[in-house]
Design an enzyme around this catalytic site. Structure first.
Site, PDB file in Angstrom:
ATOM      1  N   ARG A 146      39.712  54.880  84.756  1.00  0.00           N
ATOM      2  CA  ARG A 146      39.941  54.795  83.308  1.00  0.00           C
ATOM      3  C   ARG A 146      38.845  53.982  82.665  1.00  0.00           C
ATOM      4  O   ARG A 146      38.575  52.864  83.094  1.00  0.00           O
ATOM      5  CB  ARG A 146      41.293  54.148  83.010  1.00  0.00           C
ATOM      6  CG  ARG A 146      42.413  55.113  83.151  1.00  0.00           C
ATOM      7  CD  ARG A 146      43.707  54.514  82.684  1.00  0.00           C
ATOM      8  NE  ARG A 146      44.792  55.196  83.366  1.00  0.00           N
ATOM      9  CZ  ARG A 146      46.052  54.786  83.378  1.00  0.00           C
ATOM     10  NH1 ARG A 146      46.379  53.694  82.730  1.00  0.00           N
ATOM     11  NH2 ARG A 146      46.965  55.466  84.004  1.00  0.00           N
ATOM     12  N   SER A 193      46.819  57.955  80.280  1.00  0.00           N
ATOM     13  CA  SER A 193      48.236  57.666  80.081  1.00  0.00           C
ATOM     14  C   SER A 193      48.560  57.239  78.653  1.00  0.00           C
ATOM     15  O   SER A 193      48.301  57.978  77.716  1.00  0.00           O
ATOM     16  CB  SER A 193      48.698  56.627  81.099  1.00  0.00           C
ATOM     17  OG  SER A 193      50.098  56.521  81.090  1.00  0.00           O
ATOM     18  N   HIS A 194      49.086  56.024  78.490  1.00  0.00           N
ATOM     19  CA  HIS A 194      49.545  55.592  77.169  1.00  0.00           C
ATOM     20  C   HIS A 194      48.443  54.875  76.391  1.00  0.00           C
ATOM     21  O   HIS A 194      48.698  54.376  75.302  1.00  0.00           O
ATOM     22  CB  HIS A 194      50.754  54.678  77.333  1.00  0.00           C
ATOM     23  CG  HIS A 194      50.527  53.622  78.370  1.00  0.00           C
ATOM     24  ND1 HIS A 194      50.584  53.909  79.723  1.00  0.00           N
ATOM     25  CD2 HIS A 194      50.200  52.333  78.279  1.00  0.00           C
ATOM     26  CE1 HIS A 194      50.314  52.805  80.405  1.00  0.00           C
ATOM     27  NE2 HIS A 194      50.070  51.838  79.553  1.00  0.00           N
ATOM     28  N   LYS A 217      41.997  61.433  87.205  1.00  0.00           N
ATOM     29  CA  LYS A 217      42.786  61.060  88.380  1.00  0.00           C
ATOM     30  C   LYS A 217      42.849  62.257  89.315  1.00  0.00           C
ATOM     31  O   LYS A 217      42.977  63.395  88.865  1.00  0.00           O
ATOM     32  CB  LYS A 217      44.173  60.658  87.886  1.00  0.00           C
ATOM     33  CG  LYS A 217      45.199  60.459  88.963  1.00  0.00           C
ATOM     34  CD  LYS A 217      46.433  59.790  88.370  1.00  0.00           C
ATOM     35  CE  LYS A 217      47.665  60.581  88.727  1.00  0.00           C
ATOM     36  NZ  LYS A 217      48.909  59.871  88.445  1.00  0.00           N
ATOM     37  N   ASP A 231      55.201  59.417  76.790  1.00  0.00           N
ATOM     38  CA  ASP A 231      53.887  58.812  76.553  1.00  0.00           C
ATOM     39  C   ASP A 231      52.767  59.852  76.561  1.00  0.00           C
ATOM     40  O   ASP A 231      53.024  61.057  76.594  1.00  0.00           O
ATOM     41  CB  ASP A 231      53.610  57.709  77.582  1.00  0.00           C
ATOM     42  CG  ASP A 231      53.299  58.267  78.956  1.00  0.00           C
ATOM     43  OD1 ASP A 231      53.775  59.385  79.256  1.00  0.00           O
ATOM     44  OD2 ASP A 231      52.566  57.614  79.720  1.00  0.00           O
ATOM     45  N   ASP A 258      50.595  61.174  78.622  1.00  0.00           N
ATOM     46  CA  ASP A 258      50.506  62.238  79.620  1.00  0.00           C
ATOM     47  C   ASP A 258      51.866  62.722  80.107  1.00  0.00           C
ATOM     48  O   ASP A 258      51.950  63.493  81.054  1.00  0.00           O
ATOM     49  CB  ASP A 258      49.645  61.776  80.807  1.00  0.00           C
ATOM     50  CG  ASP A 258      50.260  60.584  81.518  1.00  0.00           C
ATOM     51  OD1 ASP A 258      50.913  59.764  80.864  1.00  0.00           O
ATOM     52  OD2 ASP A 258      50.077  60.478  82.753  1.00  0.00           O
ATOM     53  N   ASP A 261      54.557  61.181  81.525  1.00  0.00           N
ATOM     54  CA  ASP A 261      55.302  60.721  82.702  1.00  0.00           C
ATOM     55  C   ASP A 261      56.301  59.613  82.393  1.00  0.00           C
ATOM     56  O   ASP A 261      57.181  59.344  83.192  1.00  0.00           O
ATOM     57  CB  ASP A 261      54.364  60.330  83.862  1.00  0.00           C
ATOM     58  CG  ASP A 261      53.360  59.257  83.489  1.00  0.00           C
ATOM     59  OD1 ASP A 261      53.339  58.827  82.318  1.00  0.00           O
ATOM     60  OD2 ASP A 261      52.588  58.847  84.379  1.00  0.00           O
ATOM     61  N   ARG A 262      56.171  58.961  81.236  1.00  0.00           N
ATOM     62  CA  ARG A 262      57.141  57.901  80.912  1.00  0.00           C
ATOM     63  C   ARG A 262      58.173  58.398  79.912  1.00  0.00           C
ATOM     64  O   ARG A 262      57.945  59.388  79.220  1.00  0.00           O
ATOM     65  CB  ARG A 262      56.421  56.691  80.311  1.00  0.00           C
ATOM     66  CG  ARG A 262      55.483  56.027  81.287  1.00  0.00           C
ATOM     67  CD  ARG A 262      55.035  54.688  80.737  1.00  0.00           C
ATOM     68  NE  ARG A 262      54.020  54.101  81.601  1.00  0.00           N
ATOM     69  CZ  ARG A 262      53.628  52.841  81.529  1.00  0.00           C
ATOM     70  NH1 ARG A 262      54.151  52.045  80.613  1.00  0.00           N
ATOM     71  NH2 ARG A 262      52.720  52.374  82.353  1.00  0.00           N
ATOM     72  N   GLU A 320      61.090  52.743  87.454  1.00  0.00           N
ATOM     73  CA  GLU A 320      60.443  51.462  87.187  1.00  0.00           C
ATOM     74  C   GLU A 320      60.892  50.956  85.829  1.00  0.00           C
ATOM     75  O   GLU A 320      61.146  51.750  84.917  1.00  0.00           O
ATOM     76  CB  GLU A 320      58.920  51.632  87.150  1.00  0.00           C
ATOM     77  CG  GLU A 320      58.306  52.011  88.462  1.00  0.00           C
ATOM     78  CD  GLU A 320      56.785  51.884  88.389  1.00  0.00           C
ATOM     79  OE1 GLU A 320      56.273  50.877  88.871  1.00  0.00           O
ATOM     80  OE2 GLU A 320      56.144  52.777  87.824  1.00  0.00           O
ATOM     81  N   GLU A 321      60.911  49.638  85.684  1.00  0.00           N
ATOM     82  CA  GLU A 321      61.295  49.044  84.406  1.00  0.00           C
ATOM     83  C   GLU A 321      60.351  49.429  83.282  1.00  0.00           C
ATOM     84  O   GLU A 321      60.684  49.315  82.112  1.00  0.00           O
ATOM     85  CB  GLU A 321      61.380  47.522  84.523  1.00  0.00           C
ATOM     86  CG  GLU A 321      60.144  46.829  85.126  1.00  0.00           C
ATOM     87  CD  GLU A 321      58.917  46.866  84.268  1.00  0.00           C
ATOM     88  OE1 GLU A 321      59.038  46.742  83.048  1.00  0.00           O
ATOM     89  OE2 GLU A 321      57.824  47.016  84.850  1.00  0.00           O
ATOM     90  N   LYS A 348      56.232  60.346  88.119  1.00  0.00           N
ATOM     91  CA  LYS A 348      57.356  60.098  87.242  1.00  0.00           C
ATOM     92  C   LYS A 348      57.338  61.165  86.154  1.00  0.00           C
ATOM     93  O   LYS A 348      56.305  61.784  85.913  1.00  0.00           O
ATOM     94  CB  LYS A 348      57.314  58.686  86.682  1.00  0.00           C
ATOM     95  CG  LYS A 348      56.013  58.264  86.067  1.00  0.00           C
ATOM     96  CD  LYS A 348      55.912  56.740  85.997  1.00  0.00           C
ATOM     97  CE  LYS A 348      54.567  56.324  85.442  1.00  0.00           C
ATOM     98  NZ  LYS A 348      54.149  54.998  85.895  1.00  0.00           N
ATOM     99  N   ARG A 369      53.127  39.126  83.310  1.00  0.00           N
ATOM    100  CA  ARG A 369      54.406  39.743  82.966  1.00  0.00           C
ATOM    101  C   ARG A 369      55.532  38.868  83.522  1.00  0.00           C
ATOM    102  O   ARG A 369      55.519  38.499  84.692  1.00  0.00           O
ATOM    103  CB  ARG A 369      54.529  41.136  83.583  1.00  0.00           C
ATOM    104  CG  ARG A 369      53.415  42.095  83.154  1.00  0.00           C
ATOM    105  CD  ARG A 369      53.863  43.532  83.330  1.00  0.00           C
ATOM    106  NE  ARG A 369      52.770  44.489  83.316  1.00  0.00           N
ATOM    107  CZ  ARG A 369      52.109  44.906  82.242  1.00  0.00           C
ATOM    108  NH1 ARG A 369      52.414  44.400  81.052  1.00  0.00           N
ATOM    109  NH2 ARG A 369      51.143  45.794  82.337  1.00  0.00           N
TER     110      ARG A 369
HETATM  111  C1  G1P Z   1      52.065  49.122  84.764  1.00  0.00           C
HETATM  112  C2  G1P Z   1      53.571  49.138  84.942  1.00  0.00           C
HETATM  113  C3  G1P Z   1      53.929  49.785  86.262  1.00  0.00           C
HETATM  114  C4  G1P Z   1      53.306  51.186  86.326  1.00  0.00           C
HETATM  115  C5  G1P Z   1      51.810  51.105  86.058  1.00  0.00           C
HETATM  116  C6  G1P Z   1      51.170  52.488  86.002  1.00  0.00           C
HETATM  117  O1  G1P Z   1      51.475  48.370  85.801  1.00  0.00           O
HETATM  118  O2  G1P Z   1      54.118  47.834  84.862  1.00  0.00           O
HETATM  119  O3  G1P Z   1      55.316  49.848  86.401  1.00  0.00           O
HETATM  120  O4  G1P Z   1      53.525  51.766  87.583  1.00  0.00           O
HETATM  121  O5  G1P Z   1      51.573  50.440  84.818  1.00  0.00           O
HETATM  122  O6  G1P Z   1      51.731  53.282  85.006  1.00  0.00           O
HETATM  123  P1  G1P Z   1      51.060  46.827  85.691  1.00  0.00           P
HETATM  124  O7  G1P Z   1      50.156  46.702  84.499  1.00  0.00           O
HETATM  125  O8  G1P Z   1      52.331  46.060  85.493  1.00  0.00           O
HETATM  126  O9  G1P Z   1      50.380  46.506  86.988  1.00  0.00           O
HETATM  127 ZN    ZN Z   2      51.695  57.921  81.566  1.00  0.00          ZN
END
Ligand code: G1P
Ligand code: ZN
Length: 542
Positions: free
Chosen positions: A21, A112-113, A125, A276, A278, A280-281, A362-363, A375, A495
């Site tokens: 990225r 992604s987002h 990817k 999001d 792409d 997946d969320r 995942e949270e 996902k 975090r």
């Molecule tokens: C973040 C999210 C994690 C996710 C990742 C990729 O990673 O917290 O759950 O799998 O993006 O989408 P982090 O920045 O916390 O390492």
């Molecule tokens: Zn994504």
């Protein structure tokens, strides 16, 4: 045709399993994208005639890289490329197409987002034959290859027409521009009770889906409006834009604010959701009721058997460590294993491939199952719709019923973004050194029961991942987790994951911020966040 390039031309962060990225302007440099793609092909070593899948989230620069990649695939011995019409394939749809057509892999073009546009982000990817992200061994090899590459291969051929479905020849290779939605929609129709959802819609059930001007627009329009009968306009921001309309395509309370406001307002439909960049969320919000991703995982797992794809029950549940333990209680009730993995989807892949888990989450709003190896945002939305339609119940009622049975895990994540790396590292180091002294200490009414630095032994391949975050567990099942982000681009991101457990006969009907106040104070006392970061409040709360 061989393009020679100077050796070591590739400057990049080490591409991880979420790919490479960078800013668009970086990818636009001569040889940059080509060197990365060639390195992938050099490592993948496709057998002659192999199939490659290509598609992206529609962001700026997507089409340019797709045309480059097609010519390069032809020169590298691929026999067939399947590319999504308009250059579009959501990440879960790409995963499915790779699996369905027996491709050796796929290039998914997305960041992604992250925002899109000429001055924003781009990404490439590589996913392998099981449809999941390339494992670490492959990404390491690709990175090593980028450091020594001195040529890339291409053919002399014009751009193909990405907007017309059909077959073309590029060099000796066949390129099929496929409907990006059809295969995925068919898969969803095989997993979920579309008839029950259609019936609910006919009976007046309404929803709003915010595609955030990103890739899920065409998928959501076809599935929700055309196949399930939701009213036109149910899908908002449904046309993928190269700059996502100037927004972050990140479905949280900050970036999907309009949807949130709608859902807590007087004109709220029955159900709200977003995905999001792409696809997946997912974000799930009922009328007047936000569902945390951790709760969503638990509620989906508890009710998944109501969907045709999961009538046999779940083989197991997997959640990332910082995700709340709500799913653990469901697993216990179902009599199946619950795996606690490090953050990142790659750890779920092994469990899914081995048939040890069916549902994972995942949270950070990623939920999925063994139907693909990514996902999947719309999948989560459709499973929710299936459950609500069969049970003839609303989101709020379902959530209350769940908490009254399993107890409630109040949850929030506090992010401190762009902090100095030195301060972040010192915080984690001090915390780690103090773990032994924590058990027995009290913080107001909270008593620390256990503390550790999380490490994980993969039950499938035996690999060990250490230093995956600090867990502090309190008497009664509440918890604080500290972790540094692995995906931030500027400085460090801390975090802090806060989780308060209330048993079924406890205080399950309160507001989250008030319920977490004690844990927030304890987190500060334990880690000295202000002292190490200079911040007295988080930048983002999700
Ligand atoms: C973040 C999210 C994690 C996710 C990742 C990729 O990673 O917290 O759950 O799998 O993006 O989408 P982090 O920045 O916390 O390492
Ligand atoms: Zn994504």
């Amino acid at each position: 045709m061989i393009q020679t390039v100077p050796t070591h031309p590739f400057e990049g962060q080490k591409p991880g399993t979420s790919g490479l990225r960078k800013k668009v302007t970086v990818f636009q440099q001569p040889n940059y994208s080509e060197n990365f793609i060639q390195s992938v092909f050099d490592v993948a070593r496709p057998e002659a005639g192999a199939t490659l899948v290509i598609g992206g989230d529609g962001r700026f620069h997507n089409r340019t890289v797709i045309q480059q990649a097609i010519r390069m695939a032809a020169a590298n011995g691929y026999g067939r490329v399947l590319v999504g019409g308009g250059g579009i394939l959501s990440t879960p749809a790409a995963s499915h197409v790779i699996r369905k057509y027996g491709a050796t892999g796929g290039l998914i073009l997305s960041a992604s987002h992250n925002p899109g546009g000429p001055n924003a982000d781009f990404g490439i990817k590589y996913n392998v034959a099981n449809g999941g992200p390339a494992p670490e061994g492959v990404t390491e090899a690709v990175y090593a290859r980028t450091q020594e590459i001195d040529r890339w291969l291409t053919v002399d051929a014009p751009d193909i027409d990405l907007d017309t479905l059909g077959t073309t020849q590029v060099g000796g290779m066949t390129v099929e521009v496929i409907d990006p939605v059809a295969d995925y929609a068919e898969l969803m129709e095989s997993l979920f009770d579309f008839a029950a959802i259609r019936q609910a819609v006919a009976g007046g059930f309404t929803m709003a889906f915010d595609a955030m001007s990103a890739v899920t627009g065409p998928y959501a329009t076809e599935i929700l409006e055309n196949r399930l009968g939701f009213a036109k306009g149910t899908v908002r921001n449904g046309v993928p834009l190269e700059d996502f309309g100037g927004h972050h395509p990140d479905p949280n309370m900050v970036h999907a604010k309009e949807l949130f406001d709608l859902m807590i307002g007087p004109d709220a439909p029955d159900f709200g959701a977003a995905s999001d960049g792409d696809g997946d969320r997912n974000l799930i919000v009922g009328r007047g009721r936000f569902v945390t991703p951790s709760d969503s995982l638990a509620m989906l797992a508890a009710n998944a058997h109501l969907a045709p794809g999961y009538t046999d029950g779940l083989k197991g549940i997997a959640r990332s460590m910082p995700t709340s333990a709500a799913a653990d209680r469901v697993a216990e009730a179902l009599g199946v294993a619950c795996y606690e993995t490090p953050t990142g989807w790659k750890f779920f892949g092994n469990l899914l491939d081995a048939g040890m888990a069916t549902i994972c989450g995942e949270e950070s709003a990623g939920t999925g199952s063994d139907h693909v190896r990514e996902k999947d945002g719309l999948w989560a939305v459709l499973l929710w719709l299936n459950i609500l339609a069969v049970r003839k119940i609303g989101v709020d009622a379902l959530a209350r019923e769940h908490w009254a049975r399993f107890g409630r895990n109040y949850y929030a994540r506090h992010d401190y973004e762009g902090i100095a790396t030195a301060g972040a590292d010192a915080l984690m180091a001090e915390l780690k050194a103090s773990l032994g002294a924590l058990p027995g200490k009290t913080f107001g009414p909270l008593a620390a029961a256990a503390a550790d630095s999380f490490s994980y032994t993969d039950p499938v391949d035996g690999s060990v991942s250490t230093n995956q975050g600090i867990r502090v567990l309190f008497e009664g099942g509440s918890r604080v987790v500290f972790r540094l982000s692995g995906t931030g681009t500027q400085g460090a991101t801390l975090r802090v994951y806060l989780e308060r457990f209330e048993p079924a006969d406890g205080r399950i009907d309160e507001e989250t911020p008030a319920m977490l106040a004690g844990l927030i104070a304890a987190a500060e006392a334990i880690a000295g966040i202000a002292r190490h970061t200079g911040r007295t409040a988080p930048d983002v709360i999700t």
